[in-house]
Enzyme design. Sequence first.
Site, PDB file in Angstrom:
ATOM      1  N   THR A 179      49.117  30.561  40.619  1.00  0.00           N
ATOM      2  CA  THR A 179      47.673  30.514  40.876  1.00  0.00           C
ATOM      3  C   THR A 179      47.204  29.148  40.429  1.00  0.00           C
ATOM      4  OG1 THR A 179      47.388  32.876  40.429  1.00  0.00           O
ATOM      5  CG2 THR A 179      45.469  31.508  40.031  1.00  0.00           C
ATOM      6  N   GLY A 209      44.676  40.998  42.940  1.00  0.00           N
ATOM      7  CA  GLY A 209      44.998  40.698  41.545  1.00  0.00           C
ATOM      8  C   GLY A 209      43.755  40.393  40.732  1.00  0.00           C
ATOM      9  N   ASP A 210      43.957  39.648  39.666  1.00  0.00           N
ATOM     10  CA  ASP A 210      42.853  39.323  38.758  1.00  0.00           C
ATOM     11  C   ASP A 210      41.996  38.150  39.237  1.00  0.00           C
ATOM     12  OD1 ASP A 210      45.175  37.714  38.429  1.00  0.00           O
ATOM     13  OD2 ASP A 210      44.460  37.026  36.482  1.00  0.00           O
ATOM     14  N   GLY A 231      49.136  34.269  35.941  1.00  0.00           N
ATOM     15  CA  GLY A 231      50.157  35.150  35.420  1.00  0.00           C
ATOM     16  C   GLY A 231      49.963  36.563  35.932  1.00  0.00           C
ATOM     17  N   HIS A 232      50.474  37.516  35.210  1.00  0.00           N
ATOM     18  CA  HIS A 232      50.501  38.901  35.694  1.00  0.00           C
ATOM     19  C   HIS A 232      49.080  39.465  35.798  1.00  0.00           C
ATOM     20  CE1 HIS A 232      52.746  42.455  36.696  1.00  0.00           C
ATOM     21  NE2 HIS A 232      51.861  43.140  36.004  1.00  0.00           N
ATOM     22  N   GLY A 233      48.584  39.492  37.026  1.00  0.00           N
ATOM     23  CA  GLY A 233      47.181  39.824  37.252  1.00  0.00           C
ATOM     24  C   GLY A 233      46.788  41.198  36.759  1.00  0.00           C
TER      25      GLY A 233
HETATM   26  N1  ASP Z   1      47.351  36.135  38.592  1.00  0.00           N
HETATM   27  C1  ASP Z   1      47.880  36.108  39.925  1.00  0.00           C
HETATM   28  C2  ASP Z   1      47.843  37.476  40.508  1.00  0.00           C
HETATM   29  O1  ASP Z   1      48.166  38.428  39.812  1.00  0.00           O
HETATM   30  C3  ASP Z   1      49.267  35.577  40.006  1.00  0.00           C
HETATM   31  C4  ASP Z   1      49.656  34.457  39.080  1.00  0.00           C
HETATM   32  O2  ASP Z   1      48.806  33.754  38.578  1.00  0.00           O
HETATM   33  O3  ASP Z   1      50.854  34.261  38.793  1.00  0.00           O
HETATM   34  O4  ASP Z   1      47.560  37.602  41.669  1.00  0.00           O
END
Ligand code: ASP
Length: 325
Positions: A179, A209-210, A231-233
Amino acid sequence: MVYPTLRSFNVLMLSIASYNGLNAAQCAVALMAQGVAPLDACVEGVTLVEDDPNELTVGYGGLPNEAGIVELDAAVMDGASHRGAGVAALRNVRHPSRVAQRLMEQTHRVLLVGEGALEFARTNGFVEENLLTERARRMWLYWKRHRSRHDDWRPAPEDELPPEDRDWLRAHLPGLAGTVHCSVLARSGDMACVTSTSGHAFKLTGRVGDSPILGAGLYVDNEVGSCGSIGHGEANLENLSSFLAVEFMRAGLSPKEAGLEVLRRVSKNAHHEQRDANGLPRINVHLFLLRKDGAHAGVCLHGQKHYAVADEHGARLEACTPLHS
Ligand code: ASP
């Protein structure tokens, strides 16, 4: 706690971004130096990343969903007006951050998804195009051919992809994502932020996602500061990480301590299947925090990560502080 007012600070002009947003941060600062409003400058910076076909996690050239269709998420937030908006699962338009900004400026709404977001973009004259580059299509097809022994597809030959793309894909799966986030502080003291992504590679169709959710993938309070995340949304959605980070800064924590405190919460709440044999989270979350006085930090759950910082003297990468080293 009473947070110091703007007048107590010697206000700087500054931008911070995710590691892939060095150009975005530099562009935003250059535009603000010419008097461009913070949110406009921030969106213009992020647009550079959305346009880059080699950035496989944002905008044009982003890796597609499970069905081979690129679906983009983005949001903007303006500190001075405390307004923001997001678009999610947007197809065929390479600049979701611009669409989100229009949504914020032209309507009373805060979130549009899918067909509605596309219809709104069309109404505003955004050009539609196929966002799936040949490189991204080949990586998607490689993934599809290798993911199971129990479907119709035969595994692709090893040389189907250039070795660097094949190795990169293997190294990052599962959870291949990325992202761009950018936060800015103008000389006026006003702040703004933008987050834009193609989300997790090969995600379920319609997965959001987030990044387009205020408080999760980004948040700014003009009296306190800004935070954005990559990261992990799902972890950011479950912990409202960006909002929480700004609230911890409001309570007096430094950007670094505020970010680490959020990550302690994310780490504590990580699901069982997201943990390694030692109980530590395998997922990663990075937070980029910019306080009203120009203090900033990048933090992550683990690893040797960086974030971008730009000011009137130029742009550079600085190290993120990991929670679990
Ligand atoms: N945060 C993003 C999502 O979950 C992905 C990422 O930033 O790695 O869509």
